[in-house]
Design an enzyme around this catalytic site. Structure first.
Site, PDB file in Angstrom:
ATOM      1  N   ALA A   1      -1.571  -2.681   5.201  1.00  0.00           N
ATOM      2  CA  ALA A   1      -2.252  -2.531   6.371  1.00  0.00           C
ATOM      3  C   ALA A   1      -1.739  -1.025   6.745  1.00  0.00           C
ATOM      4  O   ALA A   1      -0.808  -0.636   6.339  1.00  0.00           O
ATOM      5  CB  ALA A   1      -1.856  -3.295   7.630  1.00  0.00           C
ATOM      6  N   ASP A   2      -2.461  -0.268   7.475  1.00  0.00           N
ATOM      7  CA  ASP A   2      -2.033   1.060   8.167  1.00  0.00           C
ATOM      8  C   ASP A   2      -2.588   1.181   9.610  1.00  0.00           C
ATOM      9  O   ASP A   2      -3.805   0.743  10.053  1.00  0.00           O
ATOM     10  CB  ASP A   2      -2.611   2.184   7.316  1.00  0.00           C
ATOM     11  CG  ASP A   2      -1.862   3.573   7.637  1.00  0.00           C
ATOM     12  OD1 ASP A   2      -0.702   3.551   7.369  1.00  0.00           O
ATOM     13  OD2 ASP A   2      -2.373   4.135   8.345  1.00  0.00           O
ATOM     14  N   THR A   3      -1.770   1.708  10.601  1.00  0.00           N
ATOM     15  CA  THR A   3      -2.010   1.877  11.780  1.00  0.00           C
ATOM     16  C   THR A   3      -1.838   3.355  12.313  1.00  0.00           C
ATOM     17  O   THR A   3      -0.921   3.971  12.154  1.00  0.00           O
ATOM     18  CB  THR A   3      -1.288   1.085  12.827  1.00  0.00           C
ATOM     19  OG1 THR A   3      -1.436  -0.501  12.423  1.00  0.00           O
ATOM     20  CG2 THR A   3      -1.604   1.006  14.269  1.00  0.00           C
TER      21      THR A   3
ATOM     22  N   GLY B   1      -6.148  -0.224   9.908  1.00  0.00           N
ATOM     23  CA  GLY B   1      -7.217  -0.860   8.750  1.00  0.00           C
ATOM     24  C   GLY B   1      -6.395  -1.678   7.817  1.00  0.00           C
ATOM     25  O   GLY B   1      -5.074  -1.643   7.656  1.00  0.00           O
TER      26      GLY B   1
END
Length: 194
Positions: A68-70, A105
């Site tokens: 995940a990436d924010t 994501g």
């Protein structure tokens, strides 16, 4: 039950998965978070896939890897983690009294399943802050709480006291849209709780 690996060093993502009843282990993705993407949605999808892929390459068994990436976006500009305290102050001054977007994501891979394509998606949440004085912003920045977070704040901490409203998934702002993750996996016939 198939082993689940979270490809993230984020304590917040670990907490979210644990709170939702998922048994998992953590393996940090050692990859550069560099991209030419300028769209927040495409950026977080690409970086989440990179993170999941970096961990999946090390795995010798059939398992599920979640990356995940924010990022935070304001006026179509991506705001990542602050470079230093003054950068954090500048970011929060921009966001105070305004609405911005938080994009996360998520990519899910099964390294040893040749017939299973990657599942990648993005969730977006609007966050609106009340007006916040520079003194309040500097006090928050001095606490150090937001220094490792996109947008220079954490909604689940001290700065959450300045949130006027959110439109969308709260957990997405924290760092992992758990409901969407469970939904996407259910569509693929996977129960993350075993």
């Amino acid at each position: 039950m198939r082993k689940i690996i979270l490809a993230s060093a984020s304590p917040r993502r670990r907490e979210i998965l644990a709170q939702t009843g998922v048994e998992f282990s953590v393996m940090t993705a050692d990859c550069e978070e560099i991209s030419a993407q300028t769209s927040p949605e495409e950026l977080v999808k690409e970086l989440s896939l990179k993170k999941a892929g970096a961990v999946a390459e090390k795995i010798q068994e059939d398992c599920i890897v979640i990356g995940a990436d924010t990022v935070v976006s304001y006026e179509n500009k991506i705001l990542g983690k602050p470079k230093d305290r003054e950068d954090a102050v500048c970011t929060l001054k921009k966001l105070q009294g305004q609405t911005h977007q938080v994009y996360t994501g998520v990519s899910v891979l099964r390294p040893k399943a040749q017939d299973w394509p990657p599942c990648t998606f993005c969730e977006c949440t609007d966050v609106t802050f009340y007006p916040v004085s520079e003194k309040e912003i500097r006090r928050y920045v001095e606490s150090g709480e937001g220094m490792d977070k996109a947008g220079s704040y954490g909604i689940q901490g001290y700065f959450g006291g300045y949130v006027r409203k959110i439109c969308g998934d709260y957990w997405n702002v924290v760092g992992l849209p758990a409901g969407r993750l469970f939904y996407e996996m259910k569509k693929l016939g996977i129960d993350l709780r075993g």
